[in-house]
Design an enzyme around this catalytic site. Structure first.
Site, PDB file in Angstrom:
ATOM      1  N   ASN A   9       0.797   8.144  -3.694  1.00 45.34           N
ATOM      2  CA  ASN A   9       1.391   8.039  -2.361  1.00 45.34           C
ATOM      3  C   ASN A   9       2.825   7.570  -2.569  1.00 45.34           C
ATOM      4  OD1 ASN A   9       2.205   7.430   0.201  1.00 45.34           O
ATOM      5  ND2 ASN A   9       0.722   5.774   0.545  1.00 45.34           N
ATOM      6  N   LYS A  11       5.101   7.189  -0.542  1.00 42.14           N
ATOM      7  CA  LYS A  11       5.633   6.457   0.622  1.00 42.14           C
ATOM      8  C   LYS A  11       7.053   6.981   0.906  1.00 42.14           C
ATOM      9  CE  LYS A  11       2.515   2.738  -0.435  1.00 42.14           C
ATOM     10  NZ  LYS A  11       2.177   1.323  -0.396  1.00 42.14           N
ATOM     11  N   HIS A  95      -3.489   4.858   6.761  1.00 40.15           N
ATOM     12  CA  HIS A  95      -2.932   3.897   5.798  1.00 40.15           C
ATOM     13  C   HIS A  95      -2.580   2.597   6.535  1.00 40.15           C
ATOM     14  CE1 HIS A  95      -0.384   2.036   2.792  1.00 40.15           C
ATOM     15  NE2 HIS A  95      -0.919   2.860   1.921  1.00 40.15           N
TER      16      HIS A  95
HETATM   17  P1  13P Z   1       0.808   0.087  -4.480  1.00 42.38           P
HETATM   18  O1  13P Z   1       0.117   0.850  -5.591  1.00 42.38           O
HETATM   19  O2  13P Z   1       2.304   0.137  -4.586  1.00 42.38           O
HETATM   20  O3  13P Z   1       0.254  -1.298  -4.336  1.00 42.38           O
HETATM   21  O4  13P Z   1       0.462   0.871  -3.117  1.00 42.38           O
HETATM   22  C1  13P Z   1      -0.853   1.171  -2.838  1.00 42.38           C
HETATM   23  C2  13P Z   1      -0.898   2.051  -1.642  1.00 42.38           C
HETATM   24  O5  13P Z   1      -0.628   1.624  -0.547  1.00 42.38           O
HETATM   25  C3  13P Z   1      -1.248   3.467  -1.849  1.00 42.38           C
HETATM   26  O6  13P Z   1      -1.469   4.103  -0.643  1.00 42.38           O
END
Ligand code: 13P
Length: 246
Positions: A9, A11, A95
């Site tokens: 992900n 983001k 999420h």
């Molecule tokens: P991290 O691996 O950066 O903690 O993020 C996890 C996450 O939210 C994946 O959707």
């Protein structure tokens, strides 16, 4: 048997040049990586370009969100049909960052899950408790409710085409991973409420150093990876850890 799955992900990270370099490196490795499905969930503007770059490769791509509505006057939103037009395969829904920062309720998440399925794509449904909820002993109650609202709308059978991700909110981006035993306990609880073949991912500070121990747990079928998915070597190392699961 459940095929292990590792989904990145990204983001709100990346740019066209960096994405290309990252994906070239990941594709190079995933072409010969059997026994694990690897997915990258990228920001909307890059979907078309990523779809082109990943065509005819084994690396699959997905989106991070979508509208619960099919079409209409919803400025700034992206529909399931738009994603499907690009051959999107997975969409993350629910999420915790969307629940927290954009006020997504369980009902909205359930509608998004249904919208993804209706277009033949697979939702990656995220559930997870906050630290306050965990400390109050409410973890199971919280994840059960988040899951149940979705199942009430779409039915348990819908899980044949969906992935579940347990992401404790306190473990996301914090460097504080759930212990393998903590993850397994919640995964086992969820397993009893889903199908035997439902893939249940763990997400929250998964790194190359802790991935193997997490994936060794019986009901942890892979990972939803945030920060580490932006580093090709780390993402591949995590995928290899899932490949060796069991
Ligand atoms: P991290 O691996 O950066 O903690 O993020 C996890 C996450 O939210 C994946 O959707």
């Amino acid at each position: 048997m459940r095929t292990p799955l590792v989904a990145g992900n990204w983001k709100m990270h990346g740019n066209r040049a960096a994405n290309r370099v990252l994906l070239e490196a990941v594709v190079r490795e995933t072409e010969t990586l059997g026994g694990v499905e690897c997915v990258v969930c990228v920001p909307f503007p890059y979907l078309g370009e990523v779809a082109g770059q990943l065509a005819k490769t084994r690396l699959v791509w997905g989106a991070q969100n979508l509208s619960e509505h099919s079409h209409g006057a919803f400025t700034g939103e992206v529909s399931a049909t738009m994603l499907a037009e690009f051959n999107c395969r997975y969409v993350i829904v629910g999420h915790s960052e969307r629940r927290q920062h954009y006020g997504e309720t369980d009902a909205v998440v359930a509608a998004k899950y249904a919208a993804v399925l209706a277009q033949g794509m697979k939702p990656i449904l995220c559930v997870g408790e906050t630290l306050v909820q965990r400390d109050a002993g409410q973890t199971e109650q919280v994840v059960a409710r988040q899951l149940q609202v979705v199942l009430d709308l779409s039915g348990k059978k819908s899980l044949e085409n969906a992935v579940l991700a347990y992401e404790p909110v306190w473990a996301i981006g914090s460097g504080r991973t759930a212990t393998p035993e903590q993850a397994q306990a919640v995964h086992a609880f969820l397993r009893a409420r889903v199908l035997r073949e439902t893939c249940i991912l763990y997400g929250g500070s998964v790194k190359p150093e802790n991935a193997a121990a997490l994936f060794a747990m019986q009901d942890v079928d892979g990972g939803l990876i945030g920060g580490a998915s932006l580093v090709a070597g780390d993402f591949i190392a995590i995928a290899r850890a899932a490949q060796h699961k069991g």
